[in-house]
Design a protein around this motif. Structure first.
Motif, PDB file in Angstrom:
ATOM      1  N   THR A 250      22.355 -24.319  27.328  1.00 53.48           N
ATOM      2  CA  THR A 250      21.166 -23.494  27.450  1.00 53.48           C
ATOM      3  C   THR A 250      19.994 -24.359  27.879  1.00 53.48           C
ATOM      4  OG1 THR A 250      20.541 -23.871  25.143  1.00 53.48           O
ATOM      5  CG2 THR A 250      21.955 -21.974  25.589  1.00 53.48           C
TER       6      THR A 250
ATOM      7  N   LEU B 188      14.924 -24.330  24.497  1.00 48.34           N
ATOM      8  CA  LEU B 188      14.600 -23.077  23.837  1.00 48.34           C
ATOM      9  C   LEU B 188      13.582 -23.302  22.724  1.00 48.34           C
ATOM     10  CD1 LEU B 188      18.229 -21.723  23.385  1.00 48.34           C
ATOM     11  CD2 LEU B 188      16.529 -20.832  24.986  1.00 48.34           C
TER      12      LEU B 188
ATOM     13  N   THR C 166      17.032 -18.858  17.727  1.00 43.65           N
ATOM     14  CA  THR C 166      15.924 -18.865  18.670  1.00 43.65           C
ATOM     15  C   THR C 166      14.768 -18.094  18.039  1.00 43.65           C
ATOM     16  OG1 THR C 166      16.508 -16.805  19.806  1.00 43.65           O
ATOM     17  CG2 THR C 166      17.556 -18.843  20.609  1.00 43.65           C
TER      18      THR C 166
ATOM     19  N   LEU D  72      22.348 -18.280  22.440  1.00 44.45           N
ATOM     20  CA  LEU D  72      21.827 -17.098  23.140  1.00 44.45           C
ATOM     21  C   LEU D  72      22.634 -15.849  22.811  1.00 44.45           C
ATOM     22  CD1 LEU D  72      20.816 -18.500  26.650  1.00 44.45           C
ATOM     23  CD2 LEU D  72      19.333 -17.879  24.730  1.00 44.45           C
TER      24      LEU D  72
END
Length: 258
Positions: free
Chosen positions: A11, A14, A31, A244
């Motif tokens: 990813t 984040l 997140t 995610l």
């Protein structure tokens, strides 16, 4: 819902929120978007955190939206109400385990005879209910899990692997039964309408029965169920993997709750 840094996946950078510490060090994250989504779910839904973690391990977590009226730990072995273990549930479950399966002591002795330090880092007993190993994946014998599960099955237990952990679980201990019990209590108290749908998410073999029993369910595109290509008519699979996928699952919950 929560991920160690090693489980984030591929990813971009984040914004994350730490939701668990161990010995003062950050351990698990969500997140920032997932944390906001989880907090917002507490209004339209009766949210029941459900985990294979022990009570002690669960209480390390600080999930957005807490405190919870109910939570389920130890793979359904314990129901917490306002943070307090339900003694009656545990007594009845322990009695069923004793009458339907080999004892935990018998299982521990047999498992201990099959392992050594060459491929096992830890051997733990969880809340006096089941046991698990933390293994070295590169040294784990290819046939170990299948052979151990074959020994367990006729004795009312089963074995499954999730990442570096191999769980050995009595058949009577399962998340779906504890979820059904909490749902019944919420119906009986009038806190939950009898028409309310049951939505569930999970990523391991120990979650499979809970996902099957739900009105609708979702799993991430990673983990043990992904490796097993687990599917069911009520099941959605995320597009994302890693941390995610947690965001995607919570968006699915929000959309499905409306």
């Amino acid at each position: 819902m929560i991920y160690s840094r090693n489980a984030f996946g591929s990813t971009p950078e984040l914004s994350t929120v730490c939701v668990e510490h161990l010995d003062g060090a950050p351990l698990s994250f969500m997140t920032a978007s997932a944390a906001d989504s989880l907090k917002s779910l507490t209004d339209p839904a009766a949210l029941i955190p459900t985990t294979t973690r022990t009570i002690k391990q669960f209480k390390r977590i600080r999930l957005p939206g807490a405190p919870w009226r109910y939570a389920i730990t130890t793979n359904g072995g314990n129901i917490l109400e306002n943070g307090v273990p339900d003694v009656r549930w545990r007594i009845d479950l322990d009695a069923e385990v004793r009458t339907t399966s080999a004892t935990l002591s018998e299982v521990n002795v047999e498992l201990g005879s099959r392992i050594d330090d060459s491929f096992v880092s830890k051997f733990r007993v969880a809340d006096h209910m089941f046991c698990y190993l933390v293994v070295k994946l590169d040294a784990l014998p290819a046939d170990f899990l299948a052979e151990w599960d074959a020994w367990c099955r006729p004795r009312g237990w089963s074995a499954s692997q999730q990442g570096r952990k191999i769980y050995t679980m009595p058949d009577a201990v399962c998340k779906s039964r504890a979820v059904a019990e909490v749902r019944r209590r919420l119906h009986d108290s009038g806190e939950l309408d009898s028409s309310a749908r049951l939505l569930a998410a999970g990523d391991g073999a120990l979650d499979a029965e809970m996902l099957r029993k739900a009105d609708a369910a979702i799993r991430p595109r990673h983990g043990e169920l992904e490796q097993l290509a687990f599917a069911h008519p009520n099941l959605t699979v995320t597009e994302s993997s890693g941390i995610l996928a947690g965001e995607e699952i919570l968006t699915w919950f929000a959309n499905s709750s409306n």
